[in-house]
Write an enzyme that holds these catalytic residues in place. Structure first.
Site, PDB file in Angstrom:
ATOM      1  N   THR A   1     -88.179 -50.408 100.186  1.00  0.00           N
ATOM      2  CA  THR A   1     -88.563 -50.240  98.779  1.00  0.00           C
ATOM      3  C   THR A   1     -89.798 -49.351  98.640  1.00  0.00           C
ATOM      4  O   THR A   1     -90.109 -48.907  97.537  1.00  0.00           O
ATOM      5  CB  THR A   1     -88.839 -51.599  98.104  1.00  0.00           C
ATOM      6  OG1 THR A   1     -89.896 -52.269  98.795  1.00  0.00           O
ATOM      7  CG2 THR A   1     -87.590 -52.471  98.126  1.00  0.00           C
TER       8      THR A   1
ATOM      9  N   ASP B   1     -89.982 -52.666 110.701  1.00  0.00           N
ATOM     10  CA  ASP B   1     -89.555 -53.812 109.897  1.00  0.00           C
ATOM     11  C   ASP B   1     -90.246 -55.045 110.450  1.00  0.00           C
ATOM     12  O   ASP B   1     -90.034 -55.423 111.604  1.00  0.00           O
ATOM     13  CB  ASP B   1     -88.032 -53.956 109.982  1.00  0.00           C
ATOM     14  CG  ASP B   1     -87.484 -55.083 109.111  1.00  0.00           C
ATOM     15  OD1 ASP B   1     -88.269 -55.977 108.716  1.00  0.00           O
ATOM     16  OD2 ASP B   1     -86.272 -55.079 108.838  1.00  0.00           O
TER      17      ASP B   1
ATOM     18  N   TYR C   1     -86.701 -64.955  96.089  1.00  0.00           N
ATOM     19  CA  TYR C   1     -88.061 -64.421  96.063  1.00  0.00           C
ATOM     20  C   TYR C   1     -89.088 -65.554  95.946  1.00  0.00           C
ATOM     21  O   TYR C   1     -90.043 -65.625  96.718  1.00  0.00           O
ATOM     22  CB  TYR C   1     -88.213 -63.442  94.898  1.00  0.00           C
ATOM     23  CG  TYR C   1     -89.564 -62.770  94.821  1.00  0.00           C
ATOM     24  CD1 TYR C   1     -89.991 -61.908  95.832  1.00  0.00           C
ATOM     25  CD2 TYR C   1     -90.405 -62.970  93.731  1.00  0.00           C
ATOM     26  CE1 TYR C   1     -91.225 -61.277  95.766  1.00  0.00           C
ATOM     27  CE2 TYR C   1     -91.630 -62.331  93.647  1.00  0.00           C
ATOM     28  CZ  TYR C   1     -92.049 -61.501  94.666  1.00  0.00           C
ATOM     29  OH  TYR C   1     -93.274 -60.879  94.592  1.00  0.00           O
TER      30      TYR C   1
END
Length: 328
Positions: free
Chosen positions: A36, A57, A146
């Site tokens: 993102t 990552d 989230y």
């Protein structure tokens, strides 16, 4: 020279943190996998002698050569468009990613600051939200990927603090805005500004009575910086307590931009919080911090940034094929 690792460094908030720490005389290691984040947010730092970048990552093992004084963990999707498209990666970066970075902090004897969020409060039954409120979260709803990632992130961070003696800091970030936000990421300010710049009607989900409190990025970064250097290990709200309804805000955008768009209404998404306002009493007491930049000033800076974008950026939609780039 002290060294700091900032994950999510190519993101909106992460890139501003890189700037701040470099300006404060730190050596900054930025880390991002660009799921993102955007390379252009840190392009100006590429040749800076006190900046290094690692594409990685954080859900995979993280290792940094040499000493490390601080870690700021800001790697996570933060907008509904992102975490609804990549729910598993969102959960992994909050759990596996946080675990990896806490392990790195333990190995390096580094202090670690975790970026949590006001979303841990869910659709709150207490208003304004104080740090001792446990929240009202739907664990199995679409937003739960989230919300629960961040709640777990806080839990494992405090576990490492209590069990391993790691120096931890937790910031609960309320709605933040400013330059380098993605124009079409689904959050309120870029959504409204993008629609205004494209000549589209402004879309409100629900009846517009739900509230938000918007904090300019420079104020947010100042609060985070002070929290990192404080001696307080539990969560602290950092946000602007100036609350406004979404309908009032849409009207403010139309007036501010001088556009003639109408406001249109669509169904409210599941579990969308109806109220959001931080109680910042703790931040005032501990950090001597409160926001300084009013919405009129902050919005002008942000609007000028969005106006400077190319026509391609203005009209493109968020259509990243995340699955091509990450392990789900």
């Amino acid at each position: 020279m002290k060294k700091v690792l900032i994950t999510g460094a190519a993101g909106f908030l992460g890139s501003h943190l890189c700037d701040r720490f470099i300006n404060e005389g730190y050596f900054v290691i930025g880390m991002d996998n660009f799921i993102t984040g955007d390379k252009k947010n840190i392009h100006h730092l590429e040749k800076h002698p006190n900046f290094d970048f690692i594409k990685h990552d954080v859900t995979e093992f993280v290792n940094i050569e040499g000493n490390l004084d601080y870690i700021l963990h800001f790697a996570s999707p933060a907008s509904p468009i992102d975490y609804l498209k990549i729910p598993i990666q969102t959960l992994k970066v909050g759990s596996l990613g946080t675990h990896n970075l806490l392990g790195l902090a333990k190995a390096k004897k580094a202090r670690i600051l975790i970026a949590s969020t006001s979303e841990v409060y869910g659709d709150p039954l207490v208003h304004p939200q104080t740090e001792d409120y446990y929240g009202n979260v739907n664990t199995i709803g679409p937003r739960g990927v989230y919300d629960e990632a961040k709640r777990f992130q806080e839990s494992i961070t405090m576990a490492y603090h209590r069990f391993h003696g790691i120096e931890t800091r937790i910031v609960r970030i309320f709605n933040t805005y400013g330059p380098r936000m993605r124009l079409n990421d689904g959050r309120v300010i870029p959504a409204f500004m993008g629609q205004a710049l494209r000549g589209e009607d402004l879309t409100i989900f629900g009846d517009g009575s739900q509230t938000r409190s918007f904090c300019f990025v420079d104020d947010q970064v100042e609060g985070i910086f002070r929290l990192l250097l404080s001696d307080y290990e539990a969560p602290v709200n950092i946000g602007n307590p100036n609350e406004i309804t979404i309908k009032q805000f849409a009207e403010e955008i139309i007036k501010f931009t001088g556009t003639k768009q109408k406001i249109i209404y669509k169904a409210l998404p599941q579990d969308d919080p109806l109220q959001r306002q931080p109680d910042i009493s703790l931040a005032k007491k501990l950090l001597n911090w409160e926001p300084k930049i009013g919405r009129a000033v902050g919005m002008k800076i942000t609007y000028e940034y969005f106006k400077s974008l190319s026509e391609e950026e203005l009209f493109k939609s968020e259509h990243k094929d995340f699955k091509k780039h990450i392990h789900l």
